[in-house]
Design a protein around this motif. Structure first.
Motif, PDB file in Angstrom:
ATOM      1  N   ASP A 146       0.834  -1.196   0.000  1.00  0.00           N
ATOM      2  CA  ASP A 146       0.000   0.000   0.000  1.00  0.00           C
ATOM      3  C   ASP A 146       0.876   1.256   0.000  1.00  0.00           C
ATOM      4  O   ASP A 146       1.656   1.477   0.930  1.00  0.00           O
ATOM      5  N   CYS A 186      -6.171   4.313  -3.828  1.00  0.00           N
ATOM      6  CA  CYS A 186      -6.404   2.950  -3.338  1.00  0.00           C
ATOM      7  C   CYS A 186      -7.575   2.212  -3.970  1.00  0.00           C
ATOM      8  O   CYS A 186      -7.409   1.119  -4.530  1.00  0.00           O
ATOM      9  N   LYS A 244      -6.643  -5.374   3.001  1.00  0.00           N
ATOM     10  CA  LYS A 244      -7.473  -4.255   2.567  1.00  0.00           C
ATOM     11  C   LYS A 244      -8.385  -4.645   1.405  1.00  0.00           C
ATOM     12  O   LYS A 244      -7.914  -4.935   0.316  1.00  0.00           O
ATOM     13  N   ASN A 246     -11.688  -2.663   0.412  1.00  0.00           N
ATOM     14  CA  ASN A 246     -11.770  -1.291  -0.083  1.00  0.00           C
ATOM     15  C   ASN A 246     -12.432  -1.121  -1.450  1.00  0.00           C
ATOM     16  O   ASN A 246     -12.196  -0.139  -2.139  1.00  0.00           O
ATOM     17  N   TYR A 267     -10.078  -5.403   6.385  1.00  0.00           N
ATOM     18  CA  TYR A 267     -10.844  -4.195   6.675  1.00  0.00           C
ATOM     19  C   TYR A 267     -11.393  -3.617   5.382  1.00  0.00           C
ATOM     20  O   TYR A 267     -10.933  -3.934   4.275  1.00  0.00           O
ATOM     21  N   SER A 279     -11.070   3.175  12.050  1.00  0.00           N
ATOM     22  CA  SER A 279     -11.043   3.512  10.633  1.00  0.00           C
ATOM     23  C   SER A 279     -10.764   4.986  10.417  1.00  0.00           C
ATOM     24  O   SER A 279     -11.067   5.837  11.252  1.00  0.00           O
ATOM     25  N   HIS A 365      -1.802  -3.651   4.801  1.00  0.00           N
ATOM     26  CA  HIS A 365      -2.139  -2.292   5.211  1.00  0.00           C
ATOM     27  C   HIS A 365      -0.950  -1.364   4.978  1.00  0.00           C
ATOM     28  O   HIS A 365      -1.109  -0.208   4.569  1.00  0.00           O
TER      29      HIS A 365
END
Length: 633
Positions: A146, A186, A244, A246, A267, A279, A365
């Motif tokens: 990331d 992202c 992630k 997302n 997450y 968050s 992450h």
């Protein structure tokens, strides 16, 4: 890392019974009703529909927070009260739901001689372009970093060359992909990886980060798009997603287990605290406010979700509250290692898993700029940066980034050791890439894209050109693949080239590079035609803006400007340096009006092959008018 025995939260499969909230059925029905309205419009790639959806998503944002209660556990002083949806907006159904607060020496990479075979699905067919074995479907572990830029991994870095010894060895012994591109931020990056489609086809086009999926977002990648794990599921694979997600979670249908995954631990939002897992809502905001009982309430949102599939096919979900306080890299690396080791164990679960090839998406992450990023448990380092030549002047945020990145590297090493100990080399392909460029202006960490212009959230090379390589001992030898490649291409490369299936989607933008990658083994740097397979990339496209690469030319129409960054100095001091006496590389981590005209938008045309640093704007050159118009068309 922390001992595996301390991570006894439910493991995928039927090893443990999850603690499902008693009101799960009510919440599920409510979420479905809310989300169906938003995603109806989202099925179209037309920009005006996406803008209409974004306006609608803003209206039902509070309802979206209610909708995500099973996914995101709300914590805070008043989190246990009921929520009257009538006070939010008429966009949501009239209902009241109760909330419950959450209670709650480096191992080397070895290459084994073992080469277990995994049976090929009887339903799969192999495309003519693939070079993989007709009798073997390889396991695939795809690791997504990331916000890691082109000057961050050790083998590419001018200042953190000591930070990633494991990934350096993997890249050196593997296939470096040197002409590789992601997206600028992202969520769009992950939508392209999972869907195999450019963002304008899925509705996630944007100029900066307008299409990011936050914890309260009521939009997702439409169900009309078959995602990578779903393609692989039809070929007999079991998929495990860690980290992630997302790309949308507005009702159960959009969660990973209903999009091809066999297990999930991760997450939903763009960022979270590394240990508390609270968050982030953008710009460092860690709270969400909405109306409850006629009063404005402010909540923290805990963003960690765990789910799996029982032997009978039933799916279960649980908030990952048991992981609160644990460093995210350690959580995901340890879980990935457990799944791999269990795959080859002499247990009923292991025997069941060995009947199917495995796909794992390990979306770390790190090194996202978030609170609590310095490792304090698991793999932790106390580095004397002063011992290294030319790095004693690193800024604090750059040192922290190096610490976070070293922690990720140890996590990768743990996963590689698990593959080795399980005897899976020779049948496993490991893919490593970053989602987008580094963010040099972070409050906690600073990524670096030197020598390229721009950063994450821009479409200059520093925002979209990212590191990538493949490591597959016993399958691929070392080499360098120079073909132009984008995130969208993994879907076809994995499904067709590696797994032996067919991407049966006429709207797919994905191209299978596997045969070309295999052919590049052992060849020296720079050999081959970079446009042999792909000569176009559509980074974003709307009726009012566009960023398109066509061959050597890259058009950026009505986008924001950016500059070059040097993270070896404190970015907030606006220091300057000169790399080659021809261009001042300035640090503008705060908005600088001198960079923009009255509209704030600019037009650019660059020849990327001749001008990779994007110093010479050809857009207004008369001799390039024809080329500019050709790319625009």
């Amino acid at each position: 890392g922390i001992p595996h025995s301390t991570m006894e939260a439910p493991v995928y499969g039927s090893l443990a019974e999850p603690n499902v909230p008693t009101d799960a059925t009510v919440v599920q029905d409510y979420r479905s009703e809310i989300c169906s309205d938003a995603t109806t419009s989202f099925t179209s790639s037309q920009s005006q529909q996406f803008r209409r959806l974004k306006r609608r998503a803003g209206i039902v944002m509070g309802a979206g927070l209610v909708a995500a209660v099973v996914v995101l556990a709300l914590i805070g002083g008043e989190a246990s009260g009921s929520v009257d949806t009538k006070t939010m907006d008429a966009a949501g159904p009239d209902a009241s739901l109760s909330f419950s607060p959450v209670m709650d020496s480096t191992t080397s990479v070895f290459e084994s001689s073992h080469n277990p075979k995994v049976g090929q699905s009887s339903t799969s067919t192999r495309s003519a372009s693939t070079a993989a074995s007709n009798t073997t479907q390889y396991h695939v572990v795809m690791i997504t970093l990331d916000d890691v830029g082109m000057n961050d991994l050790g083998y590419m870095s001018t200042d953190l060359f000591f930070s990633t010894p494991t990934m350096d060895r993997m890249a050196t012994k593997g296939m470096k992909i040197t002409n590789y591109y992601g997206q600028s931020v992202c969520t769009p990056a992950r939508t392209t990886i999972m869907s195999g489609k450019f963002v304008h086809r899925t509705g996630f086009q944007s100029v900066v980060a307008e299409s990011e999926v936050n914890p309260t977002s009521n939009y997702s990648v439409s169900l009309q798009n078959k995602l990578l794990p779903q393609h692989l599921e039809s070929l007999g694979y079991k998929s495990h997603i860690l980290g992630k997600w997302n790309i949308g979670h507005c009702n159960d249908d959009y969660l990973p287990l209903n999009r091809g995954a066999h297990s999930f631990l991760g997450y939903m939002g763009p960022g979270m605290d590394y240990k508390s897992h609270l968050s982030s809502f953008g710009s460092g905001n860690r709270t969400q406010t909405f109306w409850s009982h006629g009063e404005e309430q402010t909540y923290n949102v805990y963003d960690m979700l765990e789910g799996g599939t029982h032997e009978n096919g039933e799916k279960w979900w649980n908030t990952g509250s048991g992981y609160s306080g644990m460093y995210s890299t350690t959580i995901f690396a340890n879980r990935a290692s457990r799944i791999i080791r269990q795959f080859n164990s002499d247990t009923p679960t292991g025997e069941s898993d060995r009947a199917s090839p495995m796909f794992m998406w390990l979306a770390f992450h790190a090194a996202h700029d978030d609170h609590e990023c310095n490792p304090t448990d698991g793999y932790s380092f106390d580095v004397d940066f002063g011992q290294y030549t030319n790095v004693s002047k690193l800024s604090d945020v750059r040192k922290t980034f190096g610490n976070v990145l070293m922690n990720v590297d140890h996590g990768v090493d743990e996963v590689m050791a698990a593959i080795d100990e399980s005897g899976l080399w020779g049948s496993t392909v490991v893919i490593v890439q970053s989602d987008n460029g580094g963010w040099p202006c972070g409050d906690h960490t600073a990524g670096d894209n030197y020598p390229y212009r721009g950063s994450k959230m821009t479409y200059f090379e520093g925002g979209v050109k990212v590191p990538a390589f493949i490591y597959a001992p016993g399958i691929l030898s070392s080499g360098e693949y120079v073909g132009l490649m984008h995130h969208v291409d993994w879907l076809a490369t994995i499904v067709e080239g590696i797994a032996g299936g067919v991407v049966d989607d006429d709207t797919s933008d994905s191209l299978d590079h596997w045969a070309a990658i295999v052919a590049a083994q052992g060849k020296g740097s720079g050999l081959g035609d970079q446009y042999a397979l792909r000569d176009k990339i559509v980074f974003t496209l709307d009726d009012s803006y566009a960023v398109v690469r066509h061959g050597d030319l890259k058009l950026m129409y009505q986008v924001y400007n950016s500059t070059w960054f040097n993270v070896n100095y404190d970015a907030k001091d606006h220091a300057y340096f000169d790399d080659d006496s021809s261009t001042s590389l300035a640090i503008f981590c705060q908005y600088d009006s001198d960079m923009d005209d009255d509209t704030g938008k600019h037009n650019f045309l660059f020849n990327i092959s001749a001008d990779p640093r994007e110093k010479v704007n050809l857009y207004y050159h008369e001799e390039h008018e024809k080329s500019r118009d050709q790319v625009r068309r």
